[in-house]
Design an enzyme around this catalytic site. Structure first.
Site, PDB file in Angstrom:
ATOM      1  N   ILE A  11      83.999  59.677  57.824  1.00 54.64           N
ATOM      2  CA  ILE A  11      84.841  58.468  57.787  1.00 54.64           C
ATOM      3  C   ILE A  11      85.122  58.060  56.339  1.00 54.64           C
ATOM      4  CG2 ILE A  11      85.146  56.124  58.652  1.00 54.64           C
ATOM      5  CD1 ILE A  11      83.019  56.755  60.789  1.00 54.64           C
ATOM      6  N   LEU A  54      75.722  64.081  48.897  1.00 54.59           N
ATOM      7  CA  LEU A  54      76.177  65.383  49.407  1.00 54.59           C
ATOM      8  C   LEU A  54      75.131  66.056  50.300  1.00 54.59           C
ATOM      9  CD1 LEU A  54      78.129  66.819  46.311  1.00 54.59           C
ATOM     10  CD2 LEU A  54      78.960  65.316  48.135  1.00 54.59           C
ATOM     11  N   THR A  55      74.845  65.422  51.413  1.00 54.30           N
ATOM     12  CA  THR A  55      73.960  66.032  52.414  1.00 54.30           C
ATOM     13  C   THR A  55      74.726  67.127  53.149  1.00 54.30           C
ATOM     14  OG1 THR A  55      74.630  64.620  54.261  1.00 54.30           O
ATOM     15  CG2 THR A  55      72.883  63.767  52.826  1.00 54.30           C
ATOM     16  N   PHE A 106      79.647  53.399  53.366  1.00 53.56           N
ATOM     17  CA  PHE A 106      79.718  54.325  54.503  1.00 53.56           C
ATOM     18  C   PHE A 106      78.507  55.253  54.533  1.00 53.56           C
ATOM     19  CE2 PHE A 106      84.177  53.322  53.709  1.00 53.56           C
ATOM     20  CZ  PHE A 106      84.747  53.270  54.971  1.00 53.56           C
ATOM     21  N   THR A 132      77.725  50.067  63.275  1.00 56.59           N
ATOM     22  CA  THR A 132      78.087  50.792  64.496  1.00 56.59           C
ATOM     23  C   THR A 132      77.894  49.918  65.736  1.00 56.59           C
ATOM     24  OG1 THR A 132      77.313  52.590  65.932  1.00 56.59           O
ATOM     25  CG2 THR A 132      75.740  51.767  64.359  1.00 56.59           C
ATOM     26  N   ASP A 133      78.632  50.251  66.797  1.00 59.55           N
ATOM     27  CA  ASP A 133      78.445  49.543  68.078  1.00 59.55           C
ATOM     28  C   ASP A 133      77.087  49.883  68.702  1.00 59.55           C
ATOM     29  OD1 ASP A 133      78.989  52.183  68.793  1.00 59.55           O
ATOM     30  OD2 ASP A 133      80.524  51.696  70.270  1.00 59.55           O
ATOM     31  N   TYR A 135      68.233  55.950  64.912  1.00 63.19           N
ATOM     32  CA  TYR A 135      69.487  55.765  64.162  1.00 63.19           C
ATOM     33  C   TYR A 135      69.983  54.327  64.304  1.00 63.19           C
ATOM     34  CZ  TYR A 135      74.559  55.669  63.461  1.00 63.19           C
ATOM     35  OH  TYR A 135      75.832  55.299  63.076  1.00 63.19           O
ATOM     36  N   LYS A 146      70.395  51.113  61.548  1.00 68.14           N
ATOM     37  CA  LYS A 146      71.685  50.449  61.285  1.00 68.14           C
ATOM     38  C   LYS A 146      71.564  48.947  61.588  1.00 68.14           C
ATOM     39  CE  LYS A 146      75.056  52.170  60.227  1.00 68.14           C
ATOM     40  NZ  LYS A 146      75.583  52.487  58.860  1.00 68.14           N
ATOM     41  N   LYS A 202      78.932  66.824  66.127  1.00 66.39           N
ATOM     42  CA  LYS A 202      79.392  65.748  67.004  1.00 66.39           C
ATOM     43  C   LYS A 202      80.288  66.284  68.135  1.00 66.39           C
ATOM     44  CE  LYS A 202      77.323  62.807  64.250  1.00 66.39           C
ATOM     45  NZ  LYS A 202      77.796  62.429  62.961  1.00 66.39           N
ATOM     46  N   ARG A 255      81.926  56.415  76.188  1.00 72.85           N
ATOM     47  CA  ARG A 255      82.078  56.007  74.788  1.00 72.85           C
ATOM     48  C   ARG A 255      83.477  55.432  74.618  1.00 72.85           C
ATOM     49  NH1 ARG A 255      77.484  56.378  75.409  1.00 72.85           N
ATOM     50  NH2 ARG A 255      75.949  57.683  74.379  1.00 72.85           N
ATOM     51  N   ASN A 287      82.240  61.232  78.529  1.00 73.88           N
ATOM     52  CA  ASN A 287      82.170  62.420  77.664  1.00 73.88           C
ATOM     53  C   ASN A 287      82.798  63.642  78.338  1.00 73.88           C
ATOM     54  OD1 ASN A 287      80.931  61.000  75.654  1.00 73.88           O
ATOM     55  ND2 ASN A 287      78.867  61.786  76.050  1.00 73.88           N
ATOM     56  N   ASP A 305      69.465  66.238  79.059  1.00 81.77           N
ATOM     57  CA  ASP A 305      69.981  65.048  78.381  1.00 81.77           C
ATOM     58  C   ASP A 305      69.121  64.668  77.167  1.00 81.77           C
ATOM     59  OD1 ASP A 305      71.749  63.038  77.959  1.00 81.77           O
ATOM     60  OD2 ASP A 305      71.380  61.988  79.848  1.00 81.77           O
TER      61      ASP A 305
HETATM   62  N1  LIG Z   1      80.994  58.627  63.253  1.00 78.38           N
HETATM   63  C1  LIG Z   1      81.108  57.565  64.055  1.00 78.38           C
HETATM   64  O1  LIG Z   1      81.599  57.695  65.179  1.00 78.38           O
HETATM   65  C2  LIG Z   1      80.685  56.203  63.576  1.00 78.38           C
HETATM   66  C3  LIG Z   1      80.951  55.084  64.376  1.00 78.38           C
HETATM   67  C4  LIG Z   1      80.598  53.823  63.895  1.00 78.38           C
HETATM   68  C5  LIG Z   1      79.993  53.678  62.668  1.00 78.38           C
HETATM   69  N2  LIG Z   1      79.718  54.796  61.910  1.00 78.38           N
HETATM   70  C6  LIG Z   1      79.110  54.591  60.594  1.00 78.38           C
HETATM   71  O2  LIG Z   1      80.052  55.031  59.641  1.00 78.38           O
HETATM   72  C7  LIG Z   1      79.397  55.532  58.483  1.00 78.38           C
HETATM   73  C8  LIG Z   1      79.902  56.932  58.159  1.00 78.38           C
HETATM   74  O3  LIG Z   1      79.670  57.777  59.289  1.00 78.38           O
HETATM   75  P1  LIG Z   1      80.170  59.291  59.293  1.00 78.38           P
HETATM   76  O4  LIG Z   1      80.350  59.689  60.699  1.00 78.38           O
HETATM   77  O5  LIG Z   1      81.268  59.451  58.314  1.00 78.38           O
HETATM   78  O6  LIG Z   1      78.862  60.011  58.727  1.00 78.38           O
HETATM   79  P2  LIG Z   1      78.713  61.431  57.999  1.00 78.38           P
HETATM   80  O7  LIG Z   1      77.346  61.889  58.373  1.00 78.38           O
HETATM   81  O8  LIG Z   1      79.871  62.311  58.296  1.00 78.38           O
HETATM   82  O9  LIG Z   1      78.778  61.076  56.438  1.00 78.38           O
HETATM   83  C9  LIG Z   1      77.772  60.348  55.800  1.00 78.38           C
HETATM   84  C10 LIG Z   1      77.899  60.576  54.304  1.00 78.38           C
HETATM   85  O10 LIG Z   1      76.892  59.791  53.664  1.00 78.38           O
HETATM   86  C11 LIG Z   1      76.255  60.598  52.669  1.00 78.38           C
HETATM   87  N3  LIG Z   1      74.879  60.106  52.519  1.00 78.38           N
HETATM   88  C12 LIG Z   1      73.887  60.089  53.446  1.00 78.38           C
HETATM   89  N4  LIG Z   1      72.779  59.534  52.937  1.00 78.38           N
HETATM   90  C13 LIG Z   1      73.060  59.201  51.652  1.00 78.38           C
HETATM   91  C14 LIG Z   1      72.322  58.607  50.597  1.00 78.38           C
HETATM   92  N5  LIG Z   1      71.043  58.237  50.763  1.00 78.38           N
HETATM   93  N6  LIG Z   1      72.924  58.412  49.402  1.00 78.38           N
HETATM   94  C15 LIG Z   1      74.225  58.785  49.219  1.00 78.38           C
HETATM   95  N7  LIG Z   1      74.970  59.373  50.167  1.00 78.38           N
HETATM   96  C16 LIG Z   1      74.396  59.566  51.375  1.00 78.38           C
HETATM   97  C17 LIG Z   1      76.310  62.021  53.207  1.00 78.38           C
HETATM   98  O11 LIG Z   1      76.203  62.976  52.157  1.00 78.38           O
HETATM   99  C18 LIG Z   1      77.683  62.038  53.881  1.00 78.38           C
HETATM  100  O12 LIG Z   1      78.695  62.421  52.964  1.00 78.38           O
HETATM  101  C19 LIG Z   1      77.901  55.509  58.801  1.00 78.38           C
HETATM  102  O13 LIG Z   1      77.361  54.365  58.214  1.00 78.38           O
HETATM  103  C20 LIG Z   1      77.845  55.400  60.320  1.00 78.38           C
HETATM  104  O14 LIG Z   1      76.703  54.713  60.725  1.00 78.38           O
HETATM  105  C21 LIG Z   1      80.047  56.048  62.337  1.00 78.38           C
END
Ligand SMILES: NC(=O)c1ccc[n+]([C@@H]2O[C@H](COP(=O)([O-])OP(=O)(O)OC[C@H]3O[C@@H](n4cnc5c(N)ncnc54)[C@H](O)[C@@H]3O)[C@@H](O)[C@H]2O)c1
Length: 313
Positions: A12, A35-36, A79, A122-123, A149, A153, A188, A213, A248, A271
């Site tokens: 995102i 950059l995980t 994010f 997140t929801d 998780y 959050k 995902k 969802r 789903n 599950d």
């Molecule tokens: N994906 C969804 O459907 C969704 C829905 C609602 C909320 N969110 C929230 O949106 C945000 C982004 O989600 P996403 O799906 O893009 O996740 P993602 O896992 O694709 O990306 C997360 C990014 O954060 C970086 N990161 C992780 N830990 C870190 C740290 N300690 N320091 C610096 N960088 C770090 C990772 O390298 C990665 O680039 C998250 O906070 C998640 O909780 C996601």
């Protein structure tokens, strides 16, 4: 505006940086991301933005470095997080580190330099609705996180609200439903289904696939965050969704149908422990207060998403 966007090499965050820099030509963004495995710095084409975009590879928990970079910044949007529920069940510690201590580190910089802060949540913090329920989560719903998780959050949201109340920081929170679109990691549901359909592997679906969802196209989430930054009220929480609840199994079947693949590829698997059954979000507050509306319906968003992954192959 000078912004820090954290986690901008993930799904995102990278979509948000591209969205923002294309629309706000005078703004610059520093992307702080460690950059995980879930990230890819190439999701953002540096050449395109010149000196308006910088990537810094560091952990948001590194308070000294965060303080250094935060000086002179107008806004931080967070994010960065560990985002995969299954991983949080197997290894919760990293989730506490990034999703909770990371937010603490950012809030300390926000407090010190009086920076506008937005927390991406997140929801899932609201727990699970019964499958047949017509109830929707809204900003008054009690938090009830049910896996590590969502617990991290939720804890971060409480910490942000405590800093608003105690130190008067200028912050907002958004709790968004499930996102889909380009750049999402293959772990995902939607990218996994597309990739497996392409390679001819079975498509694993948890339980009977009847979990519900509320799906939003990632660009609509980005525009919702933009609306909150521009028009949201300080101290408030906004729930974000495009009112698109689907089982789903229905999502998997739609992908297979679009890709002309057989439903025989679906393989029901054991599950996830404690799997939440149903999320549903009422986005009336953000719509009413900021005028935000999503632009993509599911069919159109899914088509764009599948085409992106087909193009990547
Ligand atoms: N994906 C969804 O459907 C969704 C829905 C609602 C909320 N969110 C929230 O949106 C945000 C982004 O989600 P996403 O799906 O893009 O996740 P993602 O896992 O694709 O990306 C997360 C990014 O954060 C970086 N990161 C992780 N830990 C870190 C740290 N300690 N320091 C610096 N960088 C770090 C990772 O390298 C990665 O680039 C998250 O906070 C998640 O909780 C996601």
């Amino acid at each position: 505006m000078n912004m820090i966007v954290t986690g901008g090499a993930g799904f995102i965050g990278s979509n948000f940086i591209n969205y923002w820099l294309k629309r706000h030509k005078d703004d610059s963004i520093v992307n702080i991301d460690m950059l995980t495995y879930a990230s890819n710095p190439d999701f953002i084409n540096k050449e395109q933005y010149g000196d308006r975009y910088t990537l810094i590879r560091t952990d948001i928990c590194d308070r000294e470095l965060i303080m250094q970079h935060a000086k002179g910044v107008d806004t931080i949007i967070n994010f960065a997080a560990e985002s995969h529920v299954d991983n949080s069940i197997n290894n919760p510690e990293q989730f506490l580190h990034s999703n909770y201590m990371g937010v603490f580190s950012l809030l300390e910089a926000v407090k010190k330099y009086d920076i506008r802060y937005h927390q991406i949540s997140t929801d899932e913090v609201y727990g699970s609705l019964p499958l047949n329920s017509a109830t929707k989560f809204d900003e008054n719903t009690k938090y009830n996180p049910r896996n590590p998780y969502s617990a991290t959050k939720a804890a971060a949201d409480f910490l942000v609200n405590s800093y608003i109340n105690t130190y008067g920081i200028r912050a907002t929170i958004s709790n968004c439903s499930n996102n889909y679109g380009p750049h999402q990691h293959e772990e995902k549901l939607i990218p996994k289904t597309i990739r497996h359909a392409l390679s001819g592997e079975n498509i694993p679906v948890y339980g009977r696939g009847n979990q519900i969802r509320d799906w939003i196209y990632v660009e609509d989430h980005c525009s919702a965050v933009e609306s909150i930054i521009e028009k949201g009220r300080i101290g408030e929480t906004y729930l974000v969704s495009s009112r698109n609840e689907l089982e789903n199994l229905q999502v998997v079947k739609s992908i297979l149908s679009y890709m002309n693949k057989s439903e025989d590829m679906i393989q029901f698997v054991k599950d996830r422990p404690g799997h939440d059954e149903h999320y549903a979000i009422d986005p009336s507050k953000i719509e009413r207060e900021t005028g935000w509306k999503p632009k993509h319906d599911f069919e159109e968003g899914l088509k764009k998403t599948i085409e992106y992954y087909l193009g990547e192959k």
